[in-house]
Design a protein around this motif. Structure first.
Motif, mmCIF file in Angstrom:
data_model
loop_
_atom_site.group_PDB
_atom_site.id
_atom_site.type_symbol
_atom_site.label_atom_id
_atom_site.label_comp_id
_atom_site.label_asym_id
_atom_site.label_seq_id
_atom_site.Cartn_x
_atom_site.Cartn_y
_atom_site.Cartn_z
ATOM 1 N N ALA A 227 0.814 -1.209 0.000
ATOM 2 C CA ALA A 227 0.000 0.000 0.000
ATOM 3 C C ALA A 227 0.852 1.265 0.000
ATOM 4 O O ALA A 227 0.438 2.307 -0.534
ATOM 5 C CB ALA A 227 -0.937 -0.004 1.199
ATOM 6 N N ALA A 228 2.052 1.176 0.590
ATOM 7 C CA ALA A 228 2.941 2.340 0.643
ATOM 8 C C ALA A 228 3.725 2.543 -0.648
ATOM 9 O O ALA A 228 4.385 3.575 -0.822
ATOM 10 C CB ALA A 228 3.913 2.191 1.812
ATOM 11 N N GLY A 229 3.680 1.561 -1.552
ATOM 12 C CA GLY A 229 4.372 1.698 -2.828
ATOM 13 C C GLY A 229 5.734 1.048 -2.884
ATOM 14 O O GLY A 229 6.528 1.343 -3.793
ATOM 15 N N CYS A 230 6.040 0.161 -1.952
ATOM 16 C CA CYS A 230 7.312 -0.560 -1.981
ATOM 17 C C CYS A 230 7.319 -1.569 -3.128
ATOM 18 O O CYS A 230 6.281 -1.891 -3.701
ATOM 19 C CB CYS A 230 7.540 -1.303 -0.662
ATOM 20 S SG CYS A 230 7.618 -0.242 0.793
ATOM 21 N N VAL A 231 8.496 -2.080 -3.451
ATOM 22 C CA VAL A 231 8.642 -3.158 -4.423
ATOM 23 C C VAL A 231 8.658 -4.462 -3.632
ATOM 24 O O VAL A 231 9.550 -4.676 -2.801
ATOM 25 C CB VAL A 231 9.932 -3.004 -5.246
ATOM 26 C CG1 VAL A 231 10.007 -4.091 -6.310
ATOM 27 C CG2 VAL A 231 9.988 -1.618 -5.888
ATOM 28 N N VAL A 232 7.690 -5.329 -3.892
ATOM 29 C CA VAL A 232 7.505 -6.531 -3.082
ATOM 30 C C VAL A 232 7.426 -7.753 -3.993
ATOM 31 O O VAL A 232 6.525 -7.860 -4.836
ATOM 32 C CB VAL A 232 6.215 -6.436 -2.241
ATOM 33 C CG1 VAL A 232 6.050 -7.680 -1.369
ATOM 34 C CG2 VAL A 232 6.221 -5.177 -1.378
ATOM 35 N N THR A 233 8.385 -8.679 -3.832
ATOM 36 C CA THR A 233 8.406 -9.908 -4.633
ATOM 37 C C THR A 233 8.906 -11.060 -3.778
ATOM 38 O O THR A 233 9.269 -10.890 -2.617
ATOM 39 C CB THR A 233 9.349 -9.785 -5.851
ATOM 40 O OG1 THR A 233 10.719 -9.749 -5.389
ATOM 41 C CG2 THR A 233 9.054 -8.551 -6.680
ATOM 42 N N GLY A 234 8.975 -12.240 -4.404
ATOM 43 C CA GLY A 234 9.668 -13.364 -3.805
ATOM 44 C C GLY A 234 11.170 -13.184 -3.918
ATOM 45 O O GLY A 234 11.654 -12.205 -4.499
ATOM 46 N N ASP A 252 12.582 0.858 -2.917
ATOM 47 C CA ASP A 252 12.562 1.357 -4.295
ATOM 48 C C ASP A 252 13.128 0.299 -5.226
ATOM 49 O O ASP A 252 13.647 -0.739 -4.793
ATOM 50 C CB ASP A 252 13.345 2.668 -4.414
ATOM 51 C CG ASP A 252 14.835 2.503 -4.161
ATOM 52 O OD1 ASP A 252 15.247 1.447 -3.621
ATOM 53 O OD2 ASP A 252 15.598 3.419 -4.507
ATOM 54 N N HIS A 253 13.030 0.566 -6.541
ATOM 55 C CA HIS A 253 13.470 -0.404 -7.536
ATOM 56 C C HIS A 253 14.986 -0.614 -7.502
ATOM 57 O O HIS A 253 15.454 -1.737 -7.717
ATOM 58 C CB HIS A 253 13.014 0.039 -8.929
ATOM 59 C CG HIS A 253 11.542 -0.119 -9.158
ATOM 60 N ND1 HIS A 253 10.953 -1.328 -9.443
ATOM 61 C CD2 HIS A 253 10.527 0.791 -9.101
ATOM 62 C CE1 HIS A 253 9.649 -1.169 -9.576
ATOM 63 N NE2 HIS A 253 9.360 0.106 -9.372
ATOM 64 N N GLY A 254 15.757 0.431 -7.232
ATOM 65 C CA GLY A 254 17.208 0.287 -7.191
ATOM 66 C C GLY A 254 17.649 -0.654 -6.083
ATOM 67 O O GLY A 254 18.518 -1.526 -6.292
ATOM 68 N N THR A 255 17.086 -0.482 -4.903
ATOM 69 C CA THR A 255 17.409 -1.364 -3.778
ATOM 70 C C THR A 255 16.987 -2.788 -4.084
ATOM 71 O O THR A 255 17.721 -3.752 -3.836
ATOM 72 C CB THR A 255 16.711 -0.868 -2.501
ATOM 73 O OG1 THR A 255 17.190 0.444 -2.195
ATOM 74 C CG2 THR A 255 16.965 -1.800 -1.335
ATOM 75 N N HIS A 256 15.807 -2.938 -4.634
ATOM 76 C CA HIS A 256 15.287 -4.261 -4.961
ATOM 77 C C HIS A 256 16.184 -4.959 -5.975
ATOM 78 O O HIS A 256 16.551 -6.136 -5.801
ATOM 79 C CB HIS A 256 13.859 -4.123 -5.504
ATOM 80 C CG HIS A 256 13.186 -5.422 -5.769
ATOM 81 N ND1 HIS A 256 13.104 -5.969 -7.032
ATOM 82 C CD2 HIS A 256 12.548 -6.294 -4.937
ATOM 83 C CE1 HIS A 256 12.450 -7.118 -6.974
ATOM 84 N NE2 HIS A 256 12.093 -7.338 -5.719
ATOM 85 N N ALA A 257 16.574 -4.265 -7.036
ATOM 86 C CA ALA A 257 17.418 -4.856 -8.068
ATOM 87 C C ALA A 257 18.778 -5.267 -7.503
ATOM 88 O O ALA A 257 19.310 -6.334 -7.840
ATOM 89 C CB ALA A 257 17.600 -3.874 -9.222
ATOM 90 N N ILE A 262 22.468 -9.753 -5.729
ATOM 91 C CA ILE A 262 23.280 -10.397 -4.681
ATOM 92 C C ILE A 262 22.740 -11.790 -4.370
ATOM 93 O O ILE A 262 23.503 -12.767 -4.241
ATOM 94 C CB ILE A 262 23.303 -9.519 -3.423
ATOM 95 C CG1 ILE A 262 24.028 -8.207 -3.711
ATOM 96 C CG2 ILE A 262 23.977 -10.260 -2.263
ATOM 97 C CD1 ILE A 262 23.817 -7.148 -2.657
ATOM 98 N N ILE A 263 21.414 -11.898 -4.262
ATOM 99 C CA ILE A 263 20.798 -13.199 -3.988
ATOM 100 C C ILE A 263 21.061 -14.158 -5.139
ATOM 101 O O ILE A 263 21.361 -15.343 -4.935
ATOM 102 C CB ILE A 263 19.292 -13.021 -3.753
ATOM 103 C CG1 ILE A 263 19.054 -12.295 -2.411
ATOM 104 C CG2 ILE A 263 18.569 -14.370 -3.761
ATOM 105 C CD1 ILE A 263 17.628 -11.834 -2.205
#
Length: 271
Positions: A227-234, A252-257, A262-263
């Motif tokens: 709801a806050a607009g975060c990037v949320v995935t598996g 944000d998308h940069g942090t997520h990418a 790294i994973i």
């Protein structure tokens, strides 16, 4: 959405989380019996009393709904598509060690959508809430929008088992990964309160393994982040609750990418 205009279900989620938080806060620091649940896990008297308080409140307000509590399991609501998910004290090990990093989580799933959720911090006096659209934090009777931010570079990593994707992915492996340490700073809070902190801009991201669909621990935090607009995935960037499961909730998308890269490299090295 101002608090006074939120949906009745969201208002109930907030009230239930606050009621449970009051129990947790009131019993803090007292000598409590521990009830073993196997595998070294246990509940305290505060877990049980907070859950009773929350479930009673929901049952009174929504007698036809189903409820799943961490301690009591599923009850009521046969045939309904309305399910309340209750985690009365997320961070029981912290709490039992007189550490105040805990959360009280209440969420409502209607069909496949989470339409209301609240995550209360009993000791900060905050409750993070969403009506399925906006996300806010309520403190001292005032509400503020949740605004995600990667600025802290803090990434909370959940280290408790199970680890269904090991050895290809080990959350603990992130803590010593050179690429992770170059970009981020790890934190290990061991309560799903940290998921709400991603939505609030207090963490850049949160990472955990596991299959989290209808999780009493994580459903509220995930709803807040979405709801806050975060990037949320598996953990592999796939839609949540599919494939290998897990959770990467990023501001944000940069942090997520960066985290997915790294994973992914960890998987190539075999963990």
């Amino acid at each position: 959405m101002p608090f006074e205009n939120m949906s009745p279900d969201a208002r109930l989620a907030v009230a239930a989380a606050q009621a449970g938080a009051a129990v947790v806060r009131g019993m803090y620091g007292t000598t409590q019996a521990k009830y073993g649940k196997g595998g070294g896990d246990f509940a305290t008297a505060a877990d049980l009393e907070a859950e009773r308080t929350i479930v009673d409140l929901i049952r009174t307000a929504r007698p036809d709904d189903a409820v799943t509590g961490e301690e009591s399991g599923r009850s009521g609501g046969d045939g309904t598509d309305r399910m309340w998910l209750v985690d009365p004290l997320c961070g029981t090990l912290n709490y039992a060690a007189d550490t105040t990093l805990v959360a009280v989580n209440v969420a409502l799933r209607v069909g496949s959508a989470v339409t209301a959720a609240a995550s209360a911090d009993p000791f900060a006096g905050e409750v993070f809430w969403t009506d399925g659209e906006g996300a806010r934090v309520r403190r001292d009777g005032h509400d503020r929008d949740l605004v995600p931010s990667p600025a802290s570079n803090l990434v909370d990593v959940h280290l408790d088992p199970p680890f269904p994707n090991a050895p290809g992915f080990r959350a603990a492996g992130l803590l010593g990964d050179a690429a992770f340490m170059e970009r981020f700073r790890p934190r290990v809070v061991c309560t799903s309160l940290a998921v709400a902190w991603v939505a609030a801009g207090r963490r850049a991201a949160y990472v955990t393994d596991g299959h989290l669909n209808d999780s009493v621990h994580f459903t509220s935090g995930i709803a807040l982040c979405r709801a806050a607009g975060c990037v949320v995935t598996g953990i592999r960037g796939q839609p949540l609750h599919t494939g290998p499961g897990g959770l990467v909730a990023a501001a944000d998308h940069g942090t997520h990418a960066a985290l997915l890269s790294i994973i992914g490299n960890q998987g190539k090295r075999g963990g």
